[in-house]
Design an enzyme around this catalytic site. Structure first.
Site, PDB file in Angstrom:
ATOM      1  N   CYS A 117      -7.392   5.692  -7.396  1.00  0.00           N
ATOM      2  CA  CYS A 117      -6.758   6.273  -6.213  1.00  0.00           C
ATOM      3  C   CYS A 117      -6.825   7.784  -6.293  1.00  0.00           C
ATOM      4  O   CYS A 117      -6.557   8.364  -7.351  1.00  0.00           O
ATOM      5  CB  CYS A 117      -5.306   5.817  -6.099  1.00  0.00           C
ATOM      6  SG  CYS A 117      -4.448   6.495  -4.643  1.00  0.00           S
ATOM      7  N   CYS A 138       0.860  -1.181   0.000  1.00  0.00           N
ATOM      8  CA  CYS A 138       0.000   0.000   0.000  1.00  0.00           C
ATOM      9  C   CYS A 138       0.898   1.233   0.000  1.00  0.00           C
ATOM     10  O   CYS A 138       1.391   1.638   1.051  1.00  0.00           O
ATOM     11  CB  CYS A 138      -0.904  -0.032   1.230  1.00  0.00           C
ATOM     12  SG  CYS A 138      -2.162   1.252   1.240  1.00  0.00           S
TER      13      CYS A 138
END
Length: 427
Positions: free
Chosen positions: A356, A162
């Protein structure tokens, strides 16, 4: 006639929405029961804002029991100690046992701070934004740091999957330091296991390499890629820069007064070591219909599932499981349960796409990857102040969605809005 019981283990971004959508899909044909550690949902993407006090904890949290009750979903908040698929039983943390006919594992990961000496907020020397409690601790540490500013190190360690929040937090810190008028006193270094800036565990999306390198350069943030964090002492991080052949290309001893490093993930204790259910890191093995091959009455979604990396890199780099992908997994599982309860074989598959919004406070970078793993049909990235507005709108929308117990998918609409008009309506 006793109705089958579907237990959802976990009530985070994936588990909470899964419970709503599964209940909507199966209706009165099955009971849905959620088991979670605690009774509160918190919006993880807002944690970097909490860590600089742009948000308070209670602004990004939702209490779940009343919402589940309105939707006819049972809830247990004591957490689970072990999944026992041989007996279709979930062992709860209070010693009780909960039988299930079907289990959906949506636990998220365990944070592997202990794999690197000195890493993490619990007995270590670095901060985290993986949990809202960590973000609150980081905010206290950052306030103290600002009284006596010095170097900052931010990034993601080997095995991390991540990376977006690491970039986001580094650039949020830059913005906040300038607001406090002490940026000139704070050298910053971004340390990442990625083979290049903007890799993101996805081999880049659009021009994320160029966009993020440009942001770091403009904000005077140095970087170290192919980085393996060997250990962390108080105020000093020991980093090995790894060459293509696996040898140590360079060693860096990086001083810091404040550091936030994202850890590697692994499966939670309740599933680790269950043969046939998980891989060696404890991530759930699934087929294309989200079912475990050994125990087909168990499905899984989100960060806890096993996904192979995009390719070999000098330092191990995981693949992120983003909200768009998680929402797609949820929808596939809900539709598959409807088919299973109707006596049919499951046919629905998740579309593993990525979106994102990385907010920097005064701007940001967005990307859309369809599918998430290359080669792609859509491979797009862009930057601008509109990203900040988009994320603010996204936070408001998603928290409202949880509070209302809604199950309608949102990420696809978000992707279309971004690709079409570079904003979320109402942001």
């Amino acid at each position: 006639m006793v109705k089958p019981r579907i237990v959802v283990l976990g009530a985070g971004l994936g588990g909470a929405i899964a419970a709503f959508e599964i209940k909507q899909a199966v209706g009165k044909n099955a009971d849905v029961h959620v088991v979670s550690q605690g009774d509160t949902f918190h919006f993880v993407p807002s944690n970097p804002w909490v860590a600089v006090r742009w948000r308070k904890r209670d602004a990004i949290e939702v209490r779940l029991p009343p919402i589940f009750q309105k939707k006819g979903i049972a809830f247990t908040g004591v957490g689970a100690s072990k999944v026992d698929p041989a007996t279709n039983t979930l062992r709860l943390a209070d010693g009780q046992a909960l039988a299930y006919d079907y289990l959906v594992i949506a636990t998220g990961p365990e944070l592997a701070f202990d794999e690197i000496p000195g890493l993490g907020p619990h007995g270590g020397h670095t901060q985290s934004v993986c949990h809202v409690a960590h973000a609150e601790t980081a905010a206290d540490a950052f306030d103290k740091f600002c009284q006596n500013p010095g170097p900052i190190v931010v990034g993601a360690v080997q095995g991390a999957s991540c990376f977006g929040p690491a970039y986001e937090f580094a650039l949020i810190l830059d913005t906040e330091l300038r607001r406090r008028k002490i940026r000139d006193k704070v050298p910053m270094t971004f340390v990442t296991s990625e083979p290049y800036v903007g890799h993101l565990g996805l081999d880049g999306v659009g021009d994320t390499k160029g966009l993020l390198e440009s942001e770091l350069r403009q904000r005077h943030i140095k970087w170290v890629t192919n980085a393996k964090v060997a250990s962390v002492d108080e105020g000093l991080m020991h980093v090995e820069e790894i060459a293509e052949d696996g040898s140590v290309h360079a060693r860096h001893d990086l001083p810091f007064g404040f550091s936030m490093m994202l850890p590697a993930f692994r499966g939670v204790e309740a599933v680790r070591g269950v043969e046939g259910l998980v891989n060696p890191r404890g991530f759930i093995l699934i087929d294309k219909h989200q079912r475990n091959p050994t125990y087909p009455n168990i499905m899984a979604l989100g960060v806890c599932v096993a996904i192979a990396p995009t390719g070999k890199t000098p330092v191990p780099v995981g693949v992120p499981k983003t909200g768009f992908m998680i929402e797609s997994m949820v929808t596939a599982i809900a539709h598959n349960f409807k088919e299973i309860l109707d006596g049919q074989a499951p046919t629905h598959e998740a579309s593993w796409n990525a979106i994102c919004l990385a907010d920097f406070g005064d701007g940001g970078v967005a990307f859309v990857a369809q599918p998430q793993i290359p080669p792609r049909n859509v491979n797009w990235s862009a930057s601008g102040k509109w990203v900040h507005l988009a994320k603010v709108g996204f936070e408001k929308y998603f928290l409202g969605k949880v509070k209302r117990g809604e199950s309608e998918p949102f990420y696809e609409k978000l992707a279309l809005d971004i690709l079409g008009v570079n904003k979320i309506k109402g942001a």
